[in-house]
Design a protein around this motif. Sequence first.
Motif, PDB file in Angstrom:
ATOM      1  N   ASP B  21       0.839  -1.191   0.000  1.00 43.20           N
ATOM      2  CA  ASP B  21       0.000   0.000   0.000  1.00 43.20           C
ATOM      3  C   ASP B  21       0.874   1.242   0.000  1.00 43.20           C
ATOM      4  O   ASP B  21       2.063   1.174   0.272  1.00 43.20           O
ATOM      5  CB  ASP B  21      -0.936  -0.015   1.203  1.00 43.20           C
ATOM      6  CG  ASP B  21      -2.314   0.490   0.809  1.00 43.20           C
ATOM      7  OD1 ASP B  21      -2.366   1.557   0.149  1.00 43.20           O
ATOM      8  OD2 ASP B  21      -3.303  -0.162   1.123  1.00 43.20           O
ATOM      9  N   LEU B  22       0.231   2.348  -0.293  1.00 43.54           N
ATOM     10  CA  LEU B  22       0.935   3.616  -0.339  1.00 43.54           C
ATOM     11  C   LEU B  22       1.619   3.910   0.992  1.00 43.54           C
ATOM     12  O   LEU B  22       2.775   4.325   1.046  1.00 43.54           O
ATOM     13  CB  LEU B  22      -0.089   4.697  -0.690  1.00 43.54           C
ATOM     14  CG  LEU B  22       0.389   6.087  -0.992  1.00 43.54           C
ATOM     15  CD1 LEU B  22       1.491   6.071  -2.032  1.00 43.54           C
ATOM     16  CD2 LEU B  22      -0.789   6.923  -1.505  1.00 43.54           C
ATOM     17  N   PHE B  23       0.895   3.646   2.089  1.00 45.34           N
ATOM     18  CA  PHE B  23       1.498   4.009   3.380  1.00 45.34           C
ATOM     19  C   PHE B  23       2.657   3.092   3.758  1.00 45.34           C
ATOM     20  O   PHE B  23       3.523   3.464   4.522  1.00 45.34           O
ATOM     21  CB  PHE B  23       0.455   4.146   4.500  1.00 45.34           C
ATOM     22  CG  PHE B  23      -0.351   2.926   4.793  1.00 45.34           C
ATOM     23  CD1 PHE B  23      -1.636   2.808   4.307  1.00 45.34           C
ATOM     24  CD2 PHE B  23       0.172   1.905   5.571  1.00 45.34           C
ATOM     25  CE1 PHE B  23      -2.390   1.678   4.579  1.00 45.34           C
ATOM     26  CE2 PHE B  23      -0.589   0.775   5.849  1.00 45.34           C
ATOM     27  CZ  PHE B  23      -1.873   0.650   5.346  1.00 45.34           C
ATOM     28  N   LEU B  26       5.561   4.862   2.263  1.00 41.32           N
ATOM     29  CA  LEU B  26       5.899   6.072   3.011  1.00 41.32           C
ATOM     30  C   LEU B  26       6.521   5.725   4.358  1.00 41.32           C
ATOM     31  O   LEU B  26       7.462   6.373   4.817  1.00 41.32           O
ATOM     32  CB  LEU B  26       4.650   6.939   3.203  1.00 41.32           C
ATOM     33  CG  LEU B  26       3.968   7.409   1.919  1.00 41.32           C
ATOM     34  CD1 LEU B  26       2.748   8.270   2.251  1.00 41.32           C
ATOM     35  CD2 LEU B  26       4.925   8.205   1.034  1.00 41.32           C
ATOM     36  N   GLN B  27       6.006   4.662   4.989  1.00 41.56           N
ATOM     37  CA  GLN B  27       6.534   4.272   6.303  1.00 41.56           C
ATOM     38  C   GLN B  27       7.998   3.847   6.215  1.00 41.56           C
ATOM     39  O   GLN B  27       8.785   4.097   7.118  1.00 41.56           O
ATOM     40  CB  GLN B  27       5.673   3.172   6.918  1.00 41.56           C
ATOM     41  CG  GLN B  27       4.496   3.789   7.689  1.00 41.56           C
ATOM     42  CD  GLN B  27       3.400   2.797   8.024  1.00 41.56           C
ATOM     43  OE1 GLN B  27       3.533   1.594   7.745  1.00 41.56           O
ATOM     44  NE2 GLN B  27       2.327   3.286   8.592  1.00 41.56           N
ATOM     45  N   PHE B  29      10.170   5.130   4.342  1.00 40.76           N
ATOM     46  CA  PHE B  29      10.963   6.372   4.368  1.00 40.76           C
ATOM     47  C   PHE B  29      10.970   6.987   5.762  1.00 40.76           C
ATOM     48  O   PHE B  29      11.987   7.493   6.222  1.00 40.76           O
ATOM     49  CB  PHE B  29      10.446   7.361   3.325  1.00 40.76           C
ATOM     50  CG  PHE B  29      10.822   6.963   1.932  1.00 40.76           C
ATOM     51  CD1 PHE B  29      12.103   7.227   1.444  1.00 40.76           C
ATOM     52  CD2 PHE B  29       9.941   6.264   1.125  1.00 40.76           C
ATOM     53  CE1 PHE B  29      12.468   6.828   0.166  1.00 40.76           C
ATOM     54  CE2 PHE B  29      10.301   5.863  -0.147  1.00 40.76           C
ATOM     55  CZ  PHE B  29      11.566   6.136  -0.632  1.00 40.76           C
ATOM     56  N   PHE B  54      -1.668  -2.185 -10.002  1.00 43.00           N
ATOM     57  CA  PHE B  54      -2.029  -1.323  -8.873  1.00 43.00           C
ATOM     58  C   PHE B  54      -0.757  -0.805  -8.200  1.00 43.00           C
ATOM     59  O   PHE B  54      -0.671   0.362  -7.835  1.00 43.00           O
ATOM     60  CB  PHE B  54      -2.882  -2.081  -7.851  1.00 43.00           C
ATOM     61  CG  PHE B  54      -4.341  -2.141  -8.217  1.00 43.00           C
ATOM     62  CD1 PHE B  54      -5.072  -0.974  -8.372  1.00 43.00           C
ATOM     63  CD2 PHE B  54      -4.994  -3.354  -8.393  1.00 43.00           C
ATOM     64  CE1 PHE B  54      -6.422  -1.019  -8.702  1.00 43.00           C
ATOM     65  CE2 PHE B  54      -6.339  -3.404  -8.725  1.00 43.00           C
ATOM     66  CZ  PHE B  54      -7.049  -2.245  -8.886  1.00 43.00           C
ATOM     67  N   ARG B  58       0.510   3.040  -7.279  1.00 41.98           N
ATOM     68  CA  ARG B  58       0.829   3.506  -5.918  1.00 41.98           C
ATOM     69  C   ARG B  58       2.241   4.072  -5.878  1.00 41.98           C
ATOM     70  O   ARG B  58       2.502   5.059  -5.188  1.00 41.98           O
ATOM     71  CB  ARG B  58       0.674   2.354  -4.928  1.00 41.98           C
ATOM     72  CG  ARG B  58      -0.790   2.023  -4.737  1.00 41.98           C
ATOM     73  CD  ARG B  58      -1.011   0.780  -3.933  1.00 41.98           C
ATOM     74  NE  ARG B  58      -2.383   0.334  -4.108  1.00 41.98           N
ATOM     75  CZ  ARG B  58      -2.770  -0.923  -4.075  1.00 41.98           C
ATOM     76  NH1 ARG B  58      -1.889  -1.889  -3.863  1.00 41.98           N
ATOM     77  NH2 ARG B  58      -4.035  -1.227  -4.257  1.00 41.98           N
ATOM     78  N   ILE B  65       4.063  12.286  -3.589  1.00 46.91           N
ATOM     79  CA  ILE B  65       4.079  12.647  -2.165  1.00 46.91           C
ATOM     80  C   ILE B  65       5.516  12.923  -1.719  1.00 46.91           C
ATOM     81  O   ILE B  65       5.784  13.900  -1.016  1.00 46.91           O
ATOM     82  CB  ILE B  65       3.424  11.524  -1.323  1.00 46.91           C
ATOM     83  CG1 ILE B  65       1.919  11.485  -1.621  1.00 46.91           C
ATOM     84  CG2 ILE B  65       3.689  11.738   0.176  1.00 46.91           C
ATOM     85  CD1 ILE B  65       1.188  10.309  -1.026  1.00 46.91           C
ATOM     86  N   ALA B  68       6.491  16.294  -2.913  1.00 47.94           N
ATOM     87  CA  ALA B  68       5.838  17.387  -2.179  1.00 47.94           C
ATOM     88  C   ALA B  68       6.412  17.541  -0.775  1.00 47.94           C
ATOM     89  O   ALA B  68       6.379  18.634  -0.207  1.00 47.94           O
ATOM     90  CB  ALA B  68       4.329  17.142  -2.110  1.00 47.94           C
TER      91      ALA B  68
END
Lengths: 310, 117, 232
Positions: B21-23, B26-27, B29, B54, B58, B65, B68
């Motif tokens: 998943d996307l998170f 991110l996690q 990182f 998919f 993502r 993200i 940004a």
Amino acid sequence: MEPRTPSKLEKIMAAGHLGVTSEVGPPRGADGAEIEHKGHLIKDYVDAVNVTDNQTSVVRLCSLASCIRLKQMGIEPVLQMTTRDRNRIAMQSDILGAASFGIHNMLCLTGDHQTFGDHPMSANVFDLDSVQLIQTVKLMRDEGKLLSGFEMKVRPQIFIGAAENPFAGPNVELRALRLGKKIAAGAEFIQTQCIYNIPKFKEWMKIAVDKGYTDKAYIMAGITPFKSLGMARYMKTKVPGMDVPDNLIDRLKGVPKEKQAEEGIKMAIEMIQELKEVPGVRGFHIMAIEWEEKVPELVKGGGLYPRPQV
Amino acid sequence: MRLQYPTHIHIIKVPCTGRVDLFHLLQAFEQGADGVFVAGCLEGDCHYMHGNLFARKRVERAKDILAATGVGRDRVEMYNLSAGQGTRWAEICREFDERIKNLGPSPIRLAHDKKAA
Amino acid sequence: MIKATPKPLEEIINYVKDFNKILVAGCDGCVTVCEAGGMKEAKVLGSALRLYYTQAGKDHEVVETTITRQCDKEYLAELKDMVENADAVISIACGCGIQYLTEMYNDKIVFPGVDTHFMGINADRGIFEERCAGCGQCVLASTGGICPIARCSKRMLNGPCGGSEAGKCEISKDTPCGWHLIYERLEKLGQVDSFTKPVDPKNWRTSRDGGPRVIIREDLRKAEPQHGSAHS
């Protein structure tokens, strides 16, 4: 049909003559003289002149002010009004204002969506649609009432017009039914979308005649001459609800570029001649877009000149 | 076949990249990873039909993200290869390792280190 | 259900860059279904904000949570401690939830994390389409079950207009003409007759035009105790 208003256009058609109208698009600036100039060009060749209301949602000098200018020149105006930009309060107010200047014809429209115009970010109104605007004018004129029920001392005297597009979707049957709906709401004259597909127009007219619509309203056939092959192609592909058969495109293609304008006028005149014979056609609405100087030629060529005096 | 690839690449196995998943990205990182790549099956070969497609979307969103938030969009990537492409695997690892080395340590890891010091 | 989309991250960062303790509050209702403001989206936003603050060298504490519905004060009450502990709250509920949260915790600054769009349906994964404009006076019975207000670009009650072509709206070839759909359905139902009668101007007072709307359903309100009952 007996005339019900002081409208000259109505009187001419009621007397059995073919009516002729044309249109003037106001400028995108405050130059009132331009309207007068355009008015002068066509003055003696038409019975009344439509003034468009921010056509294709592009801001232009307002229709009402332009109509007043024409009226003051002795030209009979047809006030076009769309429901896109004004609610029922503003529209009724403008109708009263128009009537106070002796404007006796209106064309009731819903209007193009504002996405087409120069302010696509604007809000729209659409409090009423064209059919309901027709009902409103009729209520004001025949019952002397506003939509609120308020009774007026002095009623507007307006010959009520509407537009119809025989060529839009879903089918010709529905387009004829919708014509009937506008007439049921109170429309007394109909100016059609520019006609290029004559067989389809005849099909639509036949339904209108069979259903008795043509006994209740004057149908004025819309004529727009092609200025060039490019314009014909643009009308075919880019303008919503326009039906341009290939044989017309081919005919223009067969003519050298410098002769295309002349050919376009010839084709429009032939169309007028042919449409005159279609049962139910009671007049012509000639929309020579940014080509007003050609209106006299079209009217003469179509055998519609001189205009009757009533 | 003894293929060499950088030893500091930490591998997290998932049944299908569609599970990522996307998170999760991110996690990684947040926890100090300098770069993350997702290695999915070849497009069209997903056992679960669309899992790797998919995953690609993502990864694309993760890039936006990371851009940004000042981490940098090039620190995450999607690769597609089959289980039989060992050579390609080693090549991707070296290639991605090279890219991350050029980018230097992630600003997140630097911030963590600074705090710890 | 209500359809929303996440706001651009740059915009959200700009709102909260000068705060340290952030609560990201999601909602398990509509915004979870349209994948804009549920737990997953809260976690992504929380993570993104932590990455931002960390790389910017700012002290921070970002907490993510969701509640059953942000449009109910009973559920909003569950957030009390978390809200109190935060400097700013980002609500990723719909516009209703964001406002109700603000009303409940009036001394706290609350930012929107989503853009709320319309009431619609889930046509396919990631495709949401508007169906209802909430006009307050449903006309579906006479329009073949297709709403002319939500689905005609000009909310005409006597459509289709002259710009309808091949079943598509004049605004875009990707937008079906609502009135084309209505006509087809009326034909199927054998109700084309109803199409021929002009529909009168609509009373828009029940719509947005009447001002902010309130529904009071007395039948649902708490009953007042009845005086002089047999057991008093």
